[in-house]
Write an enzyme that holds these catalytic residues in place. Structure first.
Site, PDB file in Angstrom:
ATOM      1  N   ASP A   1       0.883  -1.171  -0.167  1.00 54.88           N
ATOM      2  CA  ASP A   1       0.094   0.060  -0.074  1.00 54.88           C
ATOM      3  C   ASP A   1       0.913   1.201   0.046  1.00 54.88           C
ATOM      4  O   ASP A   1       0.600   2.196   0.718  1.00 54.88           O
ATOM      5  CB  ASP A   1      -0.877  -0.084   1.120  1.00 54.88           C
TER       6      ASP A   1
ATOM      7  N   GLU B   1     -11.026   0.870  -4.052  1.00 52.92           N
ATOM      8  CA  GLU B   1     -10.593   1.281  -2.610  1.00 52.92           C
ATOM      9  C   GLU B   1      -9.251   2.010  -3.089  1.00 52.92           C
ATOM     10  O   GLU B   1      -8.711   2.304  -4.179  1.00 52.92           O
ATOM     11  CB  GLU B   1     -10.203  -0.057  -2.059  1.00 52.92           C
TER      12      GLU B   1
END
Length: 563
Positions: free
Chosen positions: A29, A202
């Site tokens: 991420d 997302e």
């Protein structure tokens, strides 16, 4: 710390190209921002402490860790968290002399922002965002002075049309009060085309380029169907129109049997250099068995060029396959850091510094000081405590990431167990249900070296003589894709195989689940019973040698470094 640097061949190659992943191992991420000529990158840490490492670079290739954003217990309560809960998808931004990091603490409070004027810290205590209900928040600072927070949230009216139906939402955000302003905006429902039932939209980011606002997000879930999609609008608050040729990054259409696959690409962030070029950081995985999709190194950080076509950004534009090597960015050359983070390398942690180097991890938030680098000085001593992996607490465990498919970790242990419940040694750990522990304990009244799995099953053991039991014990774990081997020695350098060809897929994300990767570390426990014993580790060696990287070791030299 003593380590071996990259070979001259590798250094020469890196003058023209760089190696992916730029942060191998469990660094998922990624989020990036530029301030002038300086670049800052962060990643997720889930239930590990300290949380959210922050790295600095001037060339996007050579990174140095400068801190951990959440490094104080009052900033980060991980008590009771599963290993793959905790901190999800942090993002970093900068506005008017202040850095902002916004993230989600799953299960304990939700979303929050911290800020700092120095990216190395200290960072503030959390400012919680009760109105931001979801995950993966990011901040966008518009050139008109306004700021916005964008995040993943539930389906409209909390009534999903299908499994994985999510939305992207937005609030205006006041950076002075650290609170949201006004009404919520729904930016994306489901994904780029809800008629196709897209899942798990997302990791959103907004960028302003020329006359458009671009909303980029991941879609398809963070496994083999992962992708990155892009939409744009004339207004920050929408409406956003998707690019007709989405996704702008994915590997899901490629054969799983391709050699040295890079898979699960997505959760990207874009940055524009001071020279006007664009680059993307994103997570990806490196399965060691193709279609089996087994990888133990977790989701890693990759870098790829971005070009613009018809006013849309395209990641990895000249290739179908994500590359292990690209031409270096057009940025001033930066000296390769003494502490290596990518490519093949070997290092020794000798514990000679007064504090643990910042790349070491603990499991969950520490509530007491159970390790020492001063008693004795220059060694790591762990208290043998009741805490253990099977409980959701903070055990006597200090670890670093496994960053290579092939390599080893080893250590020297000084430990005299008193009872069968006392154990200390070297661990390959994915989560509380999937790990291997190699160490010293008692079997009846006899000291033994023992290999256990997470179910406490004894996979192998070897009795130690009375003389051997009083001397240091050397332990080593070798890993090669889906196979691990465990060694011990009672004399330095004279390794004896305890057990070979141990199932490494058991430690993979595909089998163990979750969002982390394997960490290799030093562990001591009394398994729920009181103890005043201690275990001392003289050093910790790590070697990584993957075939896709430069493997020459000719001309290597040793470096003495401090972190």
């Amino acid at each position: 710390m003593v380590l071996l640097g990259a070979s001259p061949v590798a250094v020469a190659q890196q003058k023209q190209t760089f190696q992916n992943p730029i942060l191998p191992g469990f660094y998922p991420d990624p989020s990036i921002c530029r301030v002038g000529e300086d670049y800052y990158l962060i990643s997720s840490t889930f239930a590990y402490f300290p949380g959210v490492p922050i790295f600095h670079s001037k060339d996007l290739v050579n990174w140095k860790q400068i801190g951990n954003i959440l490094n104080r217990p009052e900033q980060l309560n991980l008590d009771g968290h599963d290993v793959s809960r905790g901190i999800f998808a942090p993002t970093i931004s900068y506005k008017d002399g202040t850095f902002y990091m916004v993230t989600t603490l799953i299960d304990k409070g939700g979303n929050f922002v911290v800020r700092a004027t120095n990216p190395a810290g200290p960072w503030s205590t959390p400012h919680w965002l009760p109105n931001v209900n979801g995950i993966d928040p990011s901040l966008f600072h518009d050139e008109n002075g306004k700021s916005y927070i964008i995040y993943n949230s539930d389906a409209p009216d909390n009534k999903p049309q299908y499994d994985g139906h999510r939305t992207i939402r937005m609030y205006e955000f006041d950076v002075k009060t650290m609170k949201t302003i006004g009404a919520q905006h729904l930016l994306v429902n489901g994904g780029v085309d809800i008629s196709k039932k897209p899942v798990w939209i997302e990791g959103p980011h907004i960028y302003k380029e020329k006359d458009f606002y671009y909303l980029m997000a991941a879609e398809g879930g963070t496994s083999v169907n992962h992708s990155e999609v892009i939409l744009r609008s004339k207004s920050a608050t929408g409406p956003y129109v998707p690019y007709e040729k989405n996704p702008i990054l994915t590997q899901r259409h490629l054969p799983a049997t391709r050699p040295n696959p890079v898979s699960a690409t997505g959760h990207a962030d874009l940055v524009q250099t001071q020279n006007g070029d664009w680059w993307a950081v994103f997570l990806a995985t490196r399965p060691y068995d193709g279609a089996g999709d087994h990888y133990n190194t977790g989701r890693e950080t990759f870098l790829a060029p971005v070009t613009w076509k018809d006013n849309w950004p395209i990641i990895n534009p000249d290739h179908d396959l994500v590359q292990y090597s690209y031409p270096v960015p057009n940025l001033p050359a930066q000296k390769k850091p003494a502490f290596p983070l990518s490519g093949n390398f070997t290092y020794r942690e000798d514990f000679k510094e007064g504090t643990l180097p910042m790349y070491w991890l603990q499991l969950r938030t520490p509530r007491s000081q159970w390790y020492s680098l001063r008693n004795p000085k220059g060694k790591l001593t762990l208290d043998v405590r009741p805490e253990r992996f099977s409980k959701k607490d903070n055990p006597s465990f200090i670890a670093r990431r496994q960053q290579h498919v092939t390599g080893s970790a080893s250590t020297q242990l000084e430990f005299i167990p008193q009872k069968e419940n006392e154990f200390a040694g070297l661990v390959a750990f994915h989560n509380s249900e999937h790990y291997y522990a190699l160490g010293k304990t008692m079997k009846g009244n006899e000291p033994v070296v023992q290999l256990l799995d997470a179910d406490k099953k004894v996979l192998a053991h070897k009795a130690l003589s009375k003389k051997e039991s009083k001397n240091p014990l050397f332990l080593k774990i070798e890993f090669n894709g889906g196979a691990y081997a465990f060694y011990y020695a009672t004399q330095k350098g004279k390794w004896q195989l305890l057990k070979d060809k141990v199932d490494g897929e058991y430690l993979s994300t595909r089998v163990a689940g979750g969002f982390v990767g394997v960490v290799l570390g030093l562990y001591a426990t009394s398994n729920g019973q009181p103890s005043t014993n201690k275990a001392t580790f003289d050093w910790f060696d790590y070697t990584g040698n993957d075939s896709v990287f430069e493997t020459s070791t000719k001309g290597q030299k040793a470096y003495n470094t401090t972190n």
